[in-house]
Design an enzyme around this catalytic site. Sequence first.
Site, PDB file in Angstrom:
ATOM      1  N   LEU A  66       0.893  -1.201  -0.085  1.00  0.00           N
ATOM      2  CA  LEU A  66       0.177   0.123   0.142  1.00  0.00           C
ATOM      3  C   LEU A  66       0.840   1.176  -0.017  1.00  0.00           C
ATOM      4  O   LEU A  66       1.834   1.516   0.793  1.00  0.00           O
ATOM      5  CB  LEU A  66      -0.826   0.061   1.358  1.00  0.00           C
ATOM      6  CG  LEU A  66      -2.174   1.173   1.434  1.00  0.00           C
ATOM      7  CD1 LEU A  66      -3.337   0.592   1.967  1.00  0.00           C
ATOM      8  CD2 LEU A  66      -1.390   2.425   1.843  1.00  0.00           C
ATOM      9  N   HIS A  87       7.976   1.418  11.159  1.00  0.00           N
ATOM     10  CA  HIS A  87       8.789   2.559  10.696  1.00  0.00           C
ATOM     11  C   HIS A  87       7.840   3.774  10.947  1.00  0.00           C
ATOM     12  O   HIS A  87       6.524   3.610  11.189  1.00  0.00           O
ATOM     13  CB  HIS A  87       8.638   2.416   9.236  1.00  0.00           C
ATOM     14  CG  HIS A  87       9.643   3.704   8.314  1.00  0.00           C
ATOM     15  ND1 HIS A  87       8.913   4.896   8.129  1.00  0.00           N
ATOM     16  CD2 HIS A  87      10.825   3.569   8.185  1.00  0.00           C
ATOM     17  CE1 HIS A  87       9.956   5.647   7.582  1.00  0.00           C
ATOM     18  NE2 HIS A  87      10.907   4.858   7.372  1.00  0.00           N
TER      19      HIS A  87
END
Length: 339
Positions: free
Chosen positions: A127, A231
């Site tokens: 995505l 992240h």
Amino acid sequence: MSLLFRPVRADDVDALYAMAKSTGGGFTNLAPDRDTLEAKVTRALAAFDRAEDAHENDQYVFMLEDVSAGRCIGTCQIFAKIGAVWPFYSFRVGALTQYSKELERTFRAEMLTLSTDLDGATEVGGLFLLPTERSSGAGALLARARYLFIKMHRARFADRTIAELRGVQDDAGSSPFWDGMTGRFFGMSFREADEFNAIHGNQFIADLIPKHPIYTAMIPDSARAAIGMPHTSGRAAMRMLEKEGFVFDNYIDVFDGGPAMIAPTDKIATVAQARADRIAAFGDRDDAGVHIVAHGRLNGFRACYGAVEQGDGEGVVLDPAAGKLLGVAEGDAITHVAR
């Protein structure tokens, strides 16, 4: 903005390549390599063309298009059956507790064990949304429309769905988990390994990575702190997954230590809450709620935002703009879920 979620087309390669170059690296499912992307699109087109509804090693690629501007602003993927050809490797985070009678102390040691437990699951991934479009509701449409595709083609997918999140990286694009742990067995940088995996597959992991458990006490603090952490750019995605019912179940990526989020497919919130209806009429109603609305099968699948309200009789009233994007008429079936 008129946002349309649709299957990838052969002429989307340039748009995919432009997105891949802007990811900043560490995005295995969207490598900035044109040949790899062309092969990915070819494989996806074959999956959309396959008529038999069965759980096979398919890869589906979708695009989010701003129809009013005539450009693609995002993409995502579904891997129907991971580990079907090459094993799907993860580290399982576990522990061993031992007691010393002489010391009168209990010791609990955390360890990482190479695992293929997730083989056979469905994976949602790949995505990516252009940074300029991340405050328009486009991300939610991009993420959730793929669950409607799964619901409407349920036999093609597994009973368990996973999503791997990119792990911690520093400002230079290096991974502390790779540098302090996995990379010590491979003799290459994180970026080199990630690019190699994206293009050539992960067999080299099986060839080189230790098969015995690794005690986390023996790796640097920086690598240990990255275990199971997303992240910074993936924290919002992690919250969205948790809202859908995904949980972190102690499986992490072997490259960067990012978390693998797992959910029973039928209990994913969008899958469980979506309902099928017929369109009774088109019209704008003051009390209509905004839904994600989908129609069509395989190559004909489309999804967008639309105002949906129960009609006076059977069926629902759909706003005309959404009807135009989906290409539907009165009497057609739609699947929808509240935004």
